[in-house]
Design a protein around this motif. Structure first.
Motif, mmCIF file in Angstrom:
data_model
loop_
_atom_site.group_PDB
_atom_site.id
_atom_site.type_symbol
_atom_site.label_atom_id
_atom_site.label_comp_id
_atom_site.label_asym_id
_atom_site.label_seq_id
_atom_site.Cartn_x
_atom_site.Cartn_y
_atom_site.Cartn_z
ATOM 1 N N PHE A 2 0.785 -1.018 -0.237
ATOM 2 C CA PHE A 2 -0.234 0.054 -0.151
ATOM 3 C C PHE A 2 0.903 1.189 -0.082
ATOM 4 N N ARG A 3 1.966 1.337 0.704
ATOM 5 C CA ARG A 3 2.695 2.404 0.909
ATOM 6 C C ARG A 3 3.406 2.784 -0.488
ATOM 7 N N GLU A 4 3.662 1.902 -1.617
ATOM 8 C CA GLU A 4 4.430 2.406 -2.894
ATOM 9 C C GLU A 4 3.292 2.984 -3.705
ATOM 10 N N PHE A 5 2.066 2.551 -3.407
ATOM 11 C CA PHE A 5 1.057 3.387 -4.418
ATOM 12 C C PHE A 5 0.449 4.320 -3.634
ATOM 13 N N THR A 8 3.660 7.136 -1.816
ATOM 14 C CA THR A 8 5.127 7.693 -2.542
ATOM 15 C C THR A 8 5.139 7.884 -3.795
ATOM 16 N N GLY A 9 5.964 8.689 -4.221
ATOM 17 C CA GLY A 9 5.791 9.405 -5.623
ATOM 18 C C GLY A 9 4.817 10.063 -6.078
ATOM 19 N N GLY A 10 4.749 10.292 -7.554
ATOM 20 C CA GLY A 10 3.737 11.294 -8.012
ATOM 21 C C GLY A 10 2.109 10.474 -8.243
ATOM 22 N N ARG A 11 2.095 9.513 -7.565
ATOM 23 C CA ARG A 11 1.078 8.544 -7.823
ATOM 24 C C ARG A 11 0.033 8.662 -6.772
ATOM 25 N N ARG A 12 0.163 9.457 -5.857
ATOM 26 C CA ARG A 12 -0.719 9.440 -4.549
ATOM 27 C C ARG A 12 -1.924 10.296 -5.041
ATOM 28 N N TRP A 104 -7.121 2.484 -12.597
ATOM 29 C CA TRP A 104 -6.636 2.691 -11.048
ATOM 30 C C TRP A 104 -5.802 1.376 -10.517
ATOM 31 N N VAL A 105 -6.403 0.227 -10.744
ATOM 32 C CA VAL A 105 -5.817 -0.950 -10.302
ATOM 33 C C VAL A 105 -4.450 -1.311 -11.492
ATOM 34 N N LEU A 106 -4.620 -0.831 -12.663
ATOM 35 C CA LEU A 106 -3.379 -1.082 -13.400
ATOM 36 C C LEU A 106 -2.323 -0.361 -12.825
ATOM 37 N N ALA A 107 -2.544 0.995 -12.239
ATOM 38 C CA ALA A 107 -1.373 1.684 -11.835
ATOM 39 C C ALA A 107 -0.921 1.126 -10.599
ATOM 40 N N TRP A 108 -1.788 0.704 -9.737
ATOM 41 C CA TRP A 108 -1.517 -0.143 -8.353
ATOM 42 C C TRP A 108 -0.568 -1.224 -8.731
ATOM 43 N N ARG A 109 -0.888 -2.181 -9.743
ATOM 44 C CA ARG A 109 -0.041 -3.171 -10.299
ATOM 45 C C ARG A 109 1.439 -2.894 -10.746
ATOM 46 N N LEU A 110 1.311 -1.652 -11.502
ATOM 47 C CA LEU A 110 2.602 -1.325 -12.030
ATOM 48 C C LEU A 110 3.339 -0.608 -10.898
ATOM 49 N N ALA A 331 8.728 -10.452 1.988
ATOM 50 C CA ALA A 331 9.671 -10.911 3.439
ATOM 51 C C ALA A 331 11.110 -10.988 2.814
ATOM 52 N N GLU A 332 11.259 -11.702 1.779
ATOM 53 C CA GLU A 332 12.636 -12.100 1.066
ATOM 54 C C GLU A 332 13.100 -10.745 0.459
ATOM 55 N N LEU A 333 12.599 -10.031 -0.118
ATOM 56 C CA LEU A 333 12.815 -8.731 -0.762
ATOM 57 C C LEU A 333 13.381 -7.798 0.310
ATOM 58 N N TYR A 334 12.640 -7.672 1.597
ATOM 59 C CA TYR A 334 12.852 -6.523 2.456
ATOM 60 C C TYR A 334 13.125 -7.087 3.721
ATOM 61 N N PRO A 335 14.588 -8.024 3.754
ATOM 62 C CA PRO A 335 14.691 -8.504 5.156
ATOM 63 C C PRO A 335 14.858 -7.827 6.222
ATOM 64 N N GLN A 336 15.197 -6.492 6.227
ATOM 65 C CA GLN A 336 15.359 -5.756 7.204
ATOM 66 C C GLN A 336 13.957 -5.023 7.723
ATOM 67 N N ALA A 337 13.095 -4.945 6.925
ATOM 68 C CA ALA A 337 11.922 -4.350 7.261
ATOM 69 C C ALA A 337 11.024 -5.214 8.084
ATOM 70 N N PRO A 338 10.042 -4.653 8.699
ATOM 71 C CA PRO A 338 9.277 -5.465 9.728
ATOM 72 C C PRO A 338 8.470 -6.393 9.115
ATOM 73 N N ARG A 339 8.351 -7.765 9.840
ATOM 74 C CA ARG A 339 7.977 -9.095 9.226
ATOM 75 C C ARG A 339 6.293 -8.573 8.709
ATOM 76 N N VAL A 340 5.755 -7.850 9.304
ATOM 77 C CA VAL A 340 4.375 -7.636 8.895
ATOM 78 C C VAL A 340 4.081 -6.543 7.993
ATOM 79 N N HIS A 341 3.983 -6.917 6.853
ATOM 80 C CA HIS A 341 3.783 -5.910 5.649
ATOM 81 C C HIS A 341 2.263 -5.609 5.490
ATOM 82 N N GLU A 342 2.023 -4.697 4.702
ATOM 83 C CA GLU A 342 0.715 -4.589 4.323
ATOM 84 C C GLU A 342 -0.102 -5.835 3.687
ATOM 85 N N VAL A 343 0.558 -6.512 2.789
ATOM 86 C CA VAL A 343 -0.117 -7.640 2.292
ATOM 87 C C VAL A 343 -0.224 -8.694 3.496
#
Length: 351
Positions: A2-5, A8-12, A104-110, A331-343
């Motif tokens: 959720f944070r990425e879409f 962050t960036g100009g998509r907010r 909107w959904v396509l933008a979220w996926r990208l 969890a594999e991509l962001y090993p230093q991030a908190p284990r509980v992600h938005e997903v």
């Protein structure tokens, strides 16, 4: 995710605007259902009243009969005009909202694809099924948002609008509708409890076959041993895939039998409960045809808004399996991030 879409960036701006349109469209659909339910009550009462007047009036051919018939036709045409006014906005709103929702959904996926590619460290061994998770799983996540999330929102708003109406018509029917629908969800969850794990395993098996097919095309020596055959190289993987699908199909069959029975019961139940009141012993309990239609329809909306999760349990399970795979991948991509992600939060809410 959720944070990425959304943060962050100009998509907010587009992210939040699209979310408001997405939710607002579901509210609009629920309101239209409510107004149409009221229209059905008036329309059938008009038809019943006209039929009763005709049966008891003894109209003969003549001016009086012609005037009465003209008056009845005018009433019906007025009701049909009201119907056209009710549904006319939907003719415009649904296509526009659907187009914006798709974009909107396509933008979220990208946004997810860009984030995952940016976090992919090519100097280490790739994560199992990494290409599939970035490409196919994000696509299925977008489809799940359009399908499962939209369905659940529609059910929630329909329930919020129709529960008070059904309670005013017959509180006992509202309680029965809720109990029957909640029971259906519980039974569907019990019968389909193994589907998420099976679907995840099946996606892994499919990814393994797909990966080796790509290797066979570009580097055949890594797949086929010297003197070996292509079918032999894939035999064990195809057997695993076959076993996974057989287990999935068995679970699908059991759930499909239950959902088929449940769907037919949902059609008959409101009329079984309400129709006898057309011929109630006490005049105060008798329902008109319009009131019967309105009550049965309100019962159906309340029942459907809860049971729709049961009827779409296969799609819900598929969406849950995608969320689990994306959770594992993050969890594999962001090993230093908190284990509980938005997903993970969304997946736990659906469990």
């Amino acid at each position: 995710m959720f944070r990425e879409f959304f943060a962050t960036g100009g998509r907010r701006c587009f992210a939040w605007t699209g979310l408001l349109i997405f939710v607002g469209h579901q509210i609009f659909k629920a309101v239209v259902k409510f107004r149409l339910n009221t229209w059905y009550g008036h329309f059938y009462d008009t038809l019943q009243q006209s039929a009763g007047e005709f049966a008891s009036g003894g109209f003969d051919e003549g001016d009086e009969s012609d005037a009465w018939r003209a008056a009845q036709r005018a009433k019906v045409w007025a009701q049909l005009g009201d119907f056209a006014i009710l549904v006319a906005p939907a003719v415009v709103v649904h296509p526009i909202a659907g187009y914006i929702r798709n974009r909107w959904v396509l933008a979220w996926r990208l946004a997810l694809v860009h984030a995952y590619l940016g976090a992919w460290d090519t100097t280490v061994s790739p994560i199992e099924g990494a290409s599939q998770r970035i490409h196919e799983d994000t696509q299925r996540f977008a489809s799940g948002v359009q399908g499962c999330v939209a369905t659940i929102l529609d059910a929630v708003f329909t329930l919020a609008i129709f529960c008070p109406l059904l309670a005013s018509l017959d509180p006992a029917l509202m309680v029965m509708a809720i109990l029957a629908a909640v029971g259906g969800v519980g039974i569907s969850a019990f019968i389909g409890k193994n589907l998420v794990g099976l679907e995840v395993n099946n996606q892994k098996a499919e990814a393994e076959v797909r990966r080796h097919l790509v290797l066979l095309e570009v580097e055949p020596a890594r797949v086929v041993d010297t003197g070996g055959s292509v079918p032999d190289a894939f035999r064990s993987r195809l057997q695993t895939l076959k076993a996974n699908y057989k287990a999935l199909y068995c679970n699908f069959a059991g759930l499909s039998v239950w959902l088929s029975l449940y769907d037919q019961a949902a059609v008959l139940l409101p009329y079984i409960l309400v129709a006898p009141r057309l011929f109630a012993a006490h005049a105060t309990d008798v329902l008109t045809l319009g009131a019967l239609t309105q009550t049965a329809n309100a019962f159906g909306k309340v029942f459907d808004s809860l049971s729709i999760v049961s009827e779409n349990w296969l799609a819900v399970n598929e969406f849950r399996s995608v969320l689990r795979r994306l959770r594992e991948y993050e969890a594999e991509l962001y090993p230093q991030a908190p284990r509980v992600h938005e997903v993970e939060i969304v997946a736990q809410a659906l469990d």
